[in-house]
Design a protein around this motif. Structure first.
Motif, PDB file in Angstrom:
ATOM      1  N   VAL A 128       0.859  -1.175   0.000  1.00  0.00           N
ATOM      2  CA  VAL A 128       0.000   0.000   0.000  1.00  0.00           C
ATOM      3  C   VAL A 128       0.906   1.238   0.000  1.00  0.00           C
ATOM      4  O   VAL A 128       1.542   1.534   1.009  1.00  0.00           O
ATOM      5  N   PRO A 129       1.005   1.987  -1.107  1.00  0.00           N
ATOM      6  CA  PRO A 129       1.880   3.166  -1.146  1.00  0.00           C
ATOM      7  C   PRO A 129       1.384   4.265  -0.209  1.00  0.00           C
ATOM      8  O   PRO A 129       0.183   4.359   0.069  1.00  0.00           O
ATOM      9  N   TRP A 130       2.317   5.111   0.249  1.00  0.00           N
ATOM     10  CA  TRP A 130       1.953   6.163   1.198  1.00  0.00           C
ATOM     11  C   TRP A 130       0.989   7.159   0.572  1.00  0.00           C
ATOM     12  O   TRP A 130       0.173   7.757   1.270  1.00  0.00           O
ATOM     13  N   GLN A 131       1.064   7.345  -0.747  1.00  0.00           N
ATOM     14  CA  GLN A 131       0.131   8.261  -1.397  1.00  0.00           C
ATOM     15  C   GLN A 131      -1.310   7.793  -1.241  1.00  0.00           C
ATOM     16  O   GLN A 131      -2.230   8.605  -1.085  1.00  0.00           O
ATOM     17  N   THR A 132      -1.514   6.484  -1.281  1.00  0.00           N
ATOM     18  CA  THR A 132      -2.859   5.936  -1.104  1.00  0.00           C
ATOM     19  C   THR A 132      -3.352   6.164   0.321  1.00  0.00           C
ATOM     20  O   THR A 132      -4.521   6.504   0.544  1.00  0.00           O
ATOM     21  N   ILE A 133      -2.458   5.997   1.288  1.00  0.00           N
ATOM     22  CA  ILE A 133      -2.821   6.224   2.688  1.00  0.00           C
ATOM     23  C   ILE A 133      -3.165   7.694   2.904  1.00  0.00           C
ATOM     24  O   ILE A 133      -4.153   8.027   3.567  1.00  0.00           O
ATOM     25  N   ALA A 134      -2.364   8.592   2.332  1.00  0.00           N
ATOM     26  CA  ALA A 134      -2.627  10.029   2.472  1.00  0.00           C
ATOM     27  C   ALA A 134      -3.967  10.397   1.851  1.00  0.00           C
ATOM     28  O   ALA A 134      -4.755  11.159   2.430  1.00  0.00           O
ATOM     29  N   ALA A 135      -4.250   9.858   0.664  1.00  0.00           N
ATOM     30  CA  ALA A 135      -5.509  10.175  -0.024  1.00  0.00           C
ATOM     31  C   ALA A 135      -6.715   9.677   0.750  1.00  0.00           C
ATOM     32  O   ALA A 135      -7.811  10.236   0.629  1.00  0.00           O
ATOM     33  N   ALA A 136      -6.533   8.654   1.596  1.00  0.00           N
ATOM     34  CA  ALA A 136      -7.653   8.127   2.375  1.00  0.00           C
ATOM     35  C   ALA A 136      -7.836   8.867   3.693  1.00  0.00           C
ATOM     36  O   ALA A 136      -8.953   9.234   4.062  1.00  0.00           O
ATOM     37  N   TYR A 137      -6.748   9.125   4.409  1.00  0.00           N
ATOM     38  CA  TYR A 137      -6.868   9.603   5.784  1.00  0.00           C
ATOM     39  C   TYR A 137      -6.897  11.117   5.931  1.00  0.00           C
ATOM     40  O   TYR A 137      -7.450  11.630   6.910  1.00  0.00           O
ATOM     41  N   ILE A 138      -6.324  11.867   4.999  1.00  0.00           N
ATOM     42  CA  ILE A 138      -6.423  13.334   5.089  1.00  0.00           C
ATOM     43  C   ILE A 138      -7.876  13.789   4.941  1.00  0.00           C
ATOM     44  O   ILE A 138      -8.377  14.560   5.778  1.00  0.00           O
ATOM     45  N   PRO A 139      -8.622  13.339   3.918  1.00  0.00           N
ATOM     46  CA  PRO A 139     -10.040  13.735   3.846  1.00  0.00           C
ATOM     47  C   PRO A 139     -10.845  13.257   5.051  1.00  0.00           C
ATOM     48  O   PRO A 139     -11.780  13.936   5.490  1.00  0.00           O
ATOM     49  N   LEU A 140     -10.495  12.093   5.597  1.00  0.00           N
ATOM     50  CA  LEU A 140     -11.217  11.578   6.760  1.00  0.00           C
ATOM     51  C   LEU A 140     -11.012  12.487   7.970  1.00  0.00           C
ATOM     52  O   LEU A 140     -11.947  12.753   8.725  1.00  0.00           O
ATOM     53  N   GLY A 141      -9.778  12.968   8.154  1.00  0.00           N
ATOM     54  CA  GLY A 141      -9.511  13.899   9.254  1.00  0.00           C
ATOM     55  C   GLY A 141     -10.240  15.217   9.071  1.00  0.00           C
ATOM     56  O   GLY A 141     -10.782  15.783  10.028  1.00  0.00           O
ATOM     57  N   ILE A 142     -10.269  15.728   7.840  1.00  0.00           N
ATOM     58  CA  ILE A 142     -10.992  16.972   7.558  1.00  0.00           C
ATOM     59  C   ILE A 142     -12.475  16.802   7.848  1.00  0.00           C
ATOM     60  O   ILE A 142     -13.115  17.657   8.465  1.00  0.00           O
ATOM     61  N   GLU A 143     -13.042  15.682   7.396  1.00  0.00           N
ATOM     62  CA  GLU A 143     -14.465  15.439   7.619  1.00  0.00           C
ATOM     63  C   GLU A 143     -14.785  15.368   9.103  1.00  0.00           C
ATOM     64  O   GLU A 143     -15.782  15.935   9.568  1.00  0.00           O
ATOM     65  N   HIS A 144     -13.939  14.695   9.866  1.00  0.00           N
ATOM     66  CA  HIS A 144     -14.241  14.519  11.285  1.00  0.00           C
ATOM     67  C   HIS A 144     -14.246  15.848  12.026  1.00  0.00           C
ATOM     68  O   HIS A 144     -15.144  16.100  12.830  1.00  0.00           O
TER      69      HIS A 144
END
Length: 323
Positions: A128-144
């Protein structure tokens, strides 16, 4: 300072009017967990687990073209489960979906899909590349942070206690550092506090800030007004446990834990900074336009938020006692 207090208090009044009675509950992060277990001859077994009170069906899944689902069975033939998997409903019915792939003879691999990144690419080696992790968790943090009205009300209350740019930067930085510490500590399993008492105390922290603002407005001695970074840091530690609760619901891939934690926190900070800048931008526009509202709005706003935060605290404390 007086002008900003009046304007922010009016914002609080408007927000108070918009908040419904259901706000006594903490912000829910509805997620779905899909476990995929590899069988034999390109066969996989699916199992859904729900973490939402609003949905009773799992998200729709678009599998790679060579795969065919007959739940709970997934047939992918000789190629196996490789290629792009998409959940187009993520971001609508669910905040996120965690997909755990368990292959025979290999360690489990976890993928997180969000509204900003509703797709994943499954490779044969499971990397799992770090770019994929960033694309998933940054929007999740913003939403929360954006949907966490209690967190934002606390930040807005802090803005009523600060004087000048330096104090604002110091206060927001203290809040950021504090909740980052407890978010990391709780997510990594170093400390643990149940969600219900944390959510009740978060509501209480808003009440405390409101009381400090009222005391400051009356000219009474107020340590929080002189050292707002202190109350920001102290209660920031508490709010970090609230953020960690969202992370535990979503689920963290163990093999990518540091990166997922980092990017979720980055998302929280981006959302928080956007909120602060928006409030300050609207305040500046209010001054330029010289908008006028009745004088009673100043007091009504802050008292209204104090009342709602008290209601939250009572509701959450009652739920705690009921368990």
């Amino acid at each position: 300072m007086a002008g900003r207090y009046r304007w922010l208090s009016r914002c609080l009044l408007l927000w108070t009017c918009l908040l419904g009675s259901g706000a006594a509950h903490s912000h829910e992060t509805p997620v779905a967990l899909l476990t995929i277990k590899e069988g034999i001859a390109g066969t996989y077994w699916l199992e859904w687990t729900y973490y939402s009170s609003r949905n009773d069906v799992p998200p729709q899944v678009r599998w790679p073209g060579h795969c065919f689902e007959d739940y709970p069975r997934l047939e992918c033939g000789e190629q196996g489960l490789v290629g792009e998997v998409v959940m187009p409903e993520i971001g609508d019915k669910y905040s996120a979906a965690v997909v755990q792939v368990r292959r025979q003879g290999a360690a489990p691999r976890s993928y997180t899909l969000t509204g900003g990144n509703p797709r994943m690419v499954v490779t044969a080696d499971g990397t799992v590349p770090w770019q994929t992790i960033a694309a998933a968790y940054i929007p999740l943090g913003i939403e929360h942070i954006m949907l966490g009205v209690d967190h934002l009300l606390f930040v807005l209350g802090l803005l009523l206690l600060v004087h000048g740019t330096r104090s604002l930067v110091t206060t927001i930085t203290s809040f950021t550092v504090a909740h980052s510490i407890t978010l990391a500590a709780a997510t990594l399993g170093w400390v643990g506090i149940p969600d219900k008492p944390v959510n009740a105390c978060i509501a209480l922290s808003i009440v405390v800030v409101v009381v400090e603002v009222i005391k400051h407005r009356r000219g009474e001695h107020c340590l929080s007004a002189r050292l707002p970074w202190l109350i920001a840091f102290g209660f920031g530690l508490l709010h970090g446990f609230g953020f960690a609760g969202a992370m535990s619901n979503v689920g963290l891939p163990p093999e990518s834990l540091p990166a997922a934690l980092l990017f979720f926190n980055v998302g929280v900070e981006v959302g928080q900074l956007a909120f602060v800048l928006t409030v300050l931008g609207l305040y500046h526009a209010h001054r330029v336009l010289q908008a006028r509202l009745p004088a009673w709005c100043s007091q009504a706003g802050i008292y209204g938020v104090g009342s709602i935060a008290s209601y939250w605290f009572i509701g959450r404390f009652a739920a705690l006692l009921a368990t």
